[in-house]
Design an enzyme around this catalytic site. Structure first.
Site, mmCIF file in Angstrom:
data_model
loop_
_atom_site.group_PDB
_atom_site.id
_atom_site.type_symbol
_atom_site.label_atom_id
_atom_site.label_comp_id
_atom_site.label_asym_id
_atom_site.label_seq_id
_atom_site.Cartn_x
_atom_site.Cartn_y
_atom_site.Cartn_z
ATOM 1 C CE LYS A 52 38.419 53.469 46.826
ATOM 2 N NZ LYS A 52 37.661 53.073 48.014
ATOM 3 C CE1 TYR B 212 45.128 43.506 36.999
ATOM 4 C CE2 TYR B 212 43.757 42.009 35.755
ATOM 5 C CZ TYR B 212 44.165 42.519 36.963
ATOM 6 O OH TYR B 212 43.632 42.043 38.137
ATOM 7 C CG ASP C 203 38.249 34.649 40.798
ATOM 8 O OD1 ASP C 203 37.664 34.473 39.716
ATOM 9 O OD2 ASP C 203 39.426 34.278 40.996
ATOM 10 C CG ASP D 258 35.299 50.863 49.166
ATOM 11 O OD1 ASP D 258 34.685 51.205 48.136
ATOM 12 O OD2 ASP D 258 35.614 51.669 50.059
ATOM 13 C CG ASP E 294 41.300 39.294 37.919
ATOM 14 O OD1 ASP E 294 40.794 38.157 37.938
ATOM 15 O OD2 ASP E 294 42.531 39.493 37.953
#
Ligand code: NAD
Length: 351
Positions: free
Chosen positions: A186, A135, A246, A218, A242
């Site tokens: 990852k 980001y 959620d 994943d 992020d």
């Protein structure tokens, strides 16, 4: 204390009542100041983050924020939007560690999108890196080639110190919880997270009392909806955090119950409910104040060194839920529906 916009001031008022009682009757030594942020600050002073508010934030041990934003300010230029107030404080104080607990009270498990038996008693904490990663990485942008073809690009970059400090936060959080850290990356595809895995593993050696495991993101996403109770603390990058936080929020079924904290290396923190300013219910006295009350508990635990008081606030919330008190957002046909102030008063009574 920065109420902000919409239901922000309403839920922060309940937190204020609680803090005043903790100070008066339970030995909490704290001084509170109030300030303007977000749309409310823009209306009063023409900026979402007045210099005075930033100064107050810098000097405070902890900041309690309600929420910012709303339709009235959506057309403003980016730099004047309410969210800039929040992001400005985060940046100025270098609040790099975002703590997002996901808890399901047994009485509310039916509100989850998963089967109640999978989530009843869920209690996990996601520690998300907040100031680095893709980001913020440079270079970034959209470039146009000579033939007119456009390419969008961002950079996923993590330095060793950035990884080390978020890992330490995660282990320290685990030490006051279940002593298990799962690092999510990852590393099979992304070199930056290969380094992430290496550094987290090295840091883990300093915390022999904690168990460390690793998952690819994943698989972590799958495990979160398959068997969420297997987790204690999850530590991960900005973007993965992020998304996963959620998902975890949805497991609990109620956005009105979720607190959060953002910390820096000095233990200073900004504490806020996960929900926004809820313009649809603002001014009606029906917002659920418990996410903010639980944010106060996190503040006591992580910035003010008052773990015992934090436990009491957490238990008081569990008690009012067990007693059947429900704001509209968590009402499922049983128990008694109450408004914002009554819920706040009930927590104080349970305390
Ligand atoms: P929201 O979280 O404000 O509301 C989503 C839904 O949940 C609404 O139906 C709302 O009524 C309900 N809800 C939220 N909090 C509740 C509570 N405490 N009690 C009962 N019900 C509650 O999200 P949104 O509608 O997408 O955004 C509204 C505004 O808030 C926007 O301007 C957005 O930018 C802003 N926002 C701010 C923050 C923040 O300050 N950290 C976070 C998210 C959104």
């Amino acid at each position: 204390m920065l109420g902000g916009d919409g239901i922000g001031p309403e839920v922060v008022a309940e937190a204020r009542k609680l803090i005043d009682i903790l100070s008066a009757d339970h030995g909490l030594a704290v001084t509170c100041e109030e300030g303007l942020v977000g749309g409310a600050a823009y209306d009063a002073e023409g900026t979402p983050l007045p210099t005075r508010t930033l100064e107050q934030a810098r000097l405070a041990d902890a900041i309690l924020l309600g929420a910012v934003g709303g339709p009235a300010w959506e057309a403003l230029p980016y730099a004047e939007r309410p969210e800039r107030g929040l992001l400005g404080i985060r940046a100025a104080l270098d609040l790099y560690a975002n703590l997002r607990p996901a808890m399901t009270y047994p009485e509310l498990a039916a509100a989850s999108s998963l089967k109640p038996q999978l989530v009843a008693g869920l209690d996990l904490m996601i520690v998300r890196e907040l100031t680095g990663g893709i980001y913020f990485g440079e270079p970034r942008g959209i470039k146009t080639a000579d033939n007119g073809e456009r390419t969008g690009f961002n950079t996923l970059v993590y330095s060793e110190p950035e990884i080390e400090r978020i890992a330490r936060t995660a282990f320290e959080v685990a030490q006051v919880r279940g002593r298990r850290v799962c690092s999510v990356d990852k590393a099979n595809v992304l070199e930056s997270t290969e380094l992430w895995r290496e550094v987290v593993t090295e840091v883990g050696r300093d915390y022999p009392d904690c168990e460390l495991s690793h998952l690819y993101v994943d698989n972590a996403a799958m495990q979160l909806v398959r068997q969420p109770r297997q987790f204690d603390v999850i530590v991960t990058t900005n973007m993965f955090g992020d998304i996963l936080s959620d998902v975890a929020a949805m497991l609990t079924g109620s956005i009105g119950m979720l607190p959060s904290a953002s910390l820096n290396s000095k233990g200073q923190g900004m504490y806020e409910p996960v929900h926004g300013s809820a313009p649809d219910i603002a001014g009606k006295g029906i917002a659920n104040p418990l996410a903010t009350v639980l944010s106060v508990a996190m503040m006591l635990r992580y910035s003010l060194g008052e773990a015992a008081l934090a436990d009491r606030v957490d238990r008081a919330v569990a008690r009012v839920i067990a007693d059947g008190l429900r704001t509209a957002d968590i009402y499922q046909g049983e128990g008694r529906m109450v408004g914002t102030a009554e819920m706040g008063d009930a927590v104080i009574a349970a305390l």
